[in-house]
Design a protein around this motif. Structure first.
Motif, PDB file in Angstrom:
ATOM      1  N   GLU A 124     -54.020 -10.021  10.739  1.00  0.00           N
ATOM      2  CA  GLU A 124     -54.921 -11.150  10.518  1.00  0.00           C
ATOM      3  C   GLU A 124     -55.773 -10.981   9.270  1.00  0.00           C
ATOM      4  O   GLU A 124     -55.915 -11.907   8.467  1.00  0.00           O
ATOM      5  CB  GLU A 124     -55.817 -11.335  11.746  1.00  0.00           C
ATOM      6  CG  GLU A 124     -56.767 -12.511  11.662  1.00  0.00           C
ATOM      7  CD  GLU A 124     -56.062 -13.855  11.743  1.00  0.00           C
ATOM      8  OE1 GLU A 124     -56.676 -14.862  11.357  1.00  0.00           O
ATOM      9  OE2 GLU A 124     -54.903 -13.897  12.192  1.00  0.00           O
ATOM     10  N   PHE A 125     -56.367  -9.793   9.092  1.00  0.00           N
ATOM     11  CA  PHE A 125     -57.395  -9.627   8.066  1.00  0.00           C
ATOM     12  C   PHE A 125     -56.890  -8.979   6.780  1.00  0.00           C
ATOM     13  O   PHE A 125     -57.520  -9.126   5.730  1.00  0.00           O
ATOM     14  CB  PHE A 125     -58.573  -8.836   8.633  1.00  0.00           C
ATOM     15  CG  PHE A 125     -59.197  -9.484   9.825  1.00  0.00           C
ATOM     16  CD1 PHE A 125     -59.761 -10.742   9.733  1.00  0.00           C
ATOM     17  CD2 PHE A 125     -59.179  -8.856  11.067  1.00  0.00           C
ATOM     18  CE1 PHE A 125     -60.308 -11.371  10.829  1.00  0.00           C
ATOM     19  CE2 PHE A 125     -59.732  -9.471  12.176  1.00  0.00           C
ATOM     20  CZ  PHE A 125     -60.296 -10.732  12.067  1.00  0.00           C
ATOM     21  N   VAL A 126     -55.774  -8.259   6.840  1.00  0.00           N
ATOM     22  CA  VAL A 126     -55.193  -7.681   5.634  1.00  0.00           C
ATOM     23  C   VAL A 126     -54.102  -8.585   5.081  1.00  0.00           C
ATOM     24  O   VAL A 126     -54.105  -8.935   3.892  1.00  0.00           O
ATOM     25  CB  VAL A 126     -54.637  -6.271   5.914  1.00  0.00           C
ATOM     26  CG1 VAL A 126     -53.939  -5.708   4.671  1.00  0.00           C
ATOM     27  CG2 VAL A 126     -55.754  -5.333   6.360  1.00  0.00           C
ATOM     28  N   GLU A 127     -53.170  -8.981   5.939  1.00  0.00           N
ATOM     29  CA  GLU A 127     -52.019  -9.730   5.453  1.00  0.00           C
ATOM     30  C   GLU A 127     -52.294 -11.227   5.321  1.00  0.00           C
ATOM     31  O   GLU A 127     -51.917 -11.840   4.313  1.00  0.00           O
ATOM     32  CB  GLU A 127     -50.819  -9.501   6.385  1.00  0.00           C
ATOM     33  CG  GLU A 127     -50.323  -8.067   6.392  1.00  0.00           C
ATOM     34  CD  GLU A 127     -49.053  -7.910   7.195  1.00  0.00           C
ATOM     35  OE1 GLU A 127     -48.681  -8.862   7.925  1.00  0.00           O
ATOM     36  OE2 GLU A 127     -48.440  -6.834   7.118  1.00  0.00           O
ATOM     37  N   ARG A 128     -52.940 -11.829   6.339  1.00  0.00           N
ATOM     38  CA  ARG A 128     -53.086 -13.279   6.317  1.00  0.00           C
ATOM     39  C   ARG A 128     -54.346 -13.727   5.587  1.00  0.00           C
ATOM     40  O   ARG A 128     -54.296 -14.500   4.643  1.00  0.00           O
ATOM     41  CB  ARG A 128     -53.071 -13.843   7.739  1.00  0.00           C
ATOM     42  CG  ARG A 128     -52.811 -15.351   7.771  1.00  0.00           C
ATOM     43  CD  ARG A 128     -52.690 -15.859   9.179  1.00  0.00           C
ATOM     44  NE  ARG A 128     -53.985 -16.121   9.784  1.00  0.00           N
ATOM     45  CZ  ARG A 128     -54.694 -17.229   9.560  1.00  0.00           C
ATOM     46  NH1 ARG A 128     -54.254 -18.158   8.733  1.00  0.00           N
ATOM     47  NH2 ARG A 128     -55.857 -17.405  10.157  1.00  0.00           N
TER      48      ARG A 128
END
Length: 408
Positions: free
Chosen positions: A47-51
């Motif tokens: 959620e927070f690194v990739e998206r």
């Protein structure tokens, strides 16, 4: 290979988001994150690194490594730190609220619906939940022993902590065991090598960090005295839940024996009700620490129902919050101090010993009464450790297995 992140991304240090943005992001995770703390960390990265690209892979890995080093629920602490870095103090509160409340509300509602039922303590399903608790806690203690006691010195400290806990079966005994193992490690153990962790900037001053660490340690020492002097059931409940939250290393599963020892002997919650709630906690998303909300709702005494559930929910997370806030502004310097690393290695080993004793009493002694009970516990342990079967499914199989044993 780490994914390349464009320069325009928002970094963890930037703090350029809003608390509402953080809340909605973590609420979605709080409603859908099944599978325990390791799975939660995978959801967070996606959620927070990739998206969303709030931080890069290296920053996220560093943060995870730090929180796994600290006592408390690592995934919740990672979430709090991400919220803090994204939107300041309100972001921290929004991250914790969004990730925690869905499962806490579900468990409180479950407790309120269960409170009026009679005869549940004698049901085969409850006995199955007691047995599966043996398997789940044994898996957690074994995993902790492998990672936190890899040499003879730390294994010896774990045994010492276990003996102290047996000799002094109280909150004082547990705190003493932690202090002794930390001091002995600092004095006698070889230096523990530091990992390749980097500290990051957070909106926390050293003054605030110091105050948080003092408050963390002060509550851990003062609350047992208050509970002993006042002889109040409320004081005993608050002290036991705070201590349980403060002594957990390795994930939420190991909080069960600590909470069980804190609330069952005093009669605040029956062992049968506790095991039913623990089974329910395996089936809801979010952090397992929300099990404390169920306990608060079921407790006998002034704190019960919605008030008790919400109060204990806050109390069990307080030590995790304080130690995280206390360490963040100092971590860059502390992580290079050999004495600090070695003392913490001793503390970690001491916690393994304490949990090993709790695995025996009350978890084992309340569940394993016959050879069939032991056989079922062994089967469930194998499913968890060898078969890698999800805990929620193992809980279901435990209830079915205990029911079949009752018939035959």
């Amino acid at each position: 290979m780490n994914r390349w992140i464009p320069p325009r991304q928002a970094s963890l240090e930037s703090g350029n988001g809003s608390a509402l943005e953080v809340f909605w992001a973590f609420l979605k995770l709080g409603l859908t994150s099944f599978g325990g703390p390791i799975a939660h960390l995978g959801y967070f990265r996606a959620e927070f690194v990739e998206r969303r690209r709030w931080l890069d892979d290296r920053s996220y890995s560093d943060l995870v490594a730090l929180c796994q080093f600290l006592p408390g629920p690592a995934s919740s602490q990672v979430g709090m730190a991400i919220g803090l870095g994204r939107a300041g103090w309100m972001g921290l509160l929004a991250a914790w609220t969004g990730f925690t409340l869905p499962s806490a509300i579900a468990l409180i509602l479950f407790a309120l619906g269960l409170a009026g039922q009679q005869g549940i303590a004698q049901s085969p399903w409850v006995h199955g939940l007691k047995i599966v608790a043996v398997a789940i806690v044994a898996q957690a203690v074994l995993g902790m022993a492998r990672s936190l006691c890899p040499d003879r010195g730390r294994a010896g400290l774990a045994i010492l902590a276990a003996l102290l806990s047996l000799l002094l079966p109280s909150a004082f005994g547990q705190v003493l065991a932690i202090a002794v193992t930390g001091l002995l490690a600092w004095w006698r153990l070889d230096s523990v090598q530091a990992g390749a962790m980097q500290a990051h900037s957070y909106p926390v001053s050293r003054t605030v960090g110091t105050a948080a660490l003092v408050l963390f340690a002060g509550l851990l020492m003062v609350l047992p005295v208050w509970a002993a002097v006042s002889a109040s059931s409320t004081a005993q409940l608050l002290e036991g839940v705070y201590r349980s939250g403060a002594l957990v290393f390795g994930g939420g599963h190991v909080v069960l024996p600590l909470l069980q020892a804190a609330v069952v002997p005093s009669g605040l919650v029956s062992n049968a009700d506790l095991m039913v709630g623990y089974g329910a906690a395996q089936a809801v998303p979010g952090p397992l620490f929300t099990f404390a909300a169920y306990i608060g709702a079921m407790a006998q005494g002034p704190l019960h129902g919605w008030l008790g559930g919400l109060v204990l929910l806050g109390v069990i997370f307080v030590p995790a919050l304080l130690i995280l806030i206390g360490v963040l502004p100092f971590w860059q310097g502390l992580r290079h101090r050999a004495g600090i690393r070695t003392a913490m290695a001793g503390v970690n080993a001491g916690v393994v010993g304490i949990l090993g004793v709790a695995l025996y009493d009350p978890v084992w002694t309340s569940a394993i009464h016959t050879r069939a009970d032991f056989g079922l516990a062994l089967l469930l342990f194998g499913l968890l450790t060898v078969g890698r079967v999800p805990p929620a499914l193992v809980v279901l199989l435990a209830g079915l297995g205990a029911s079949l044993l009752a018939v035959f």
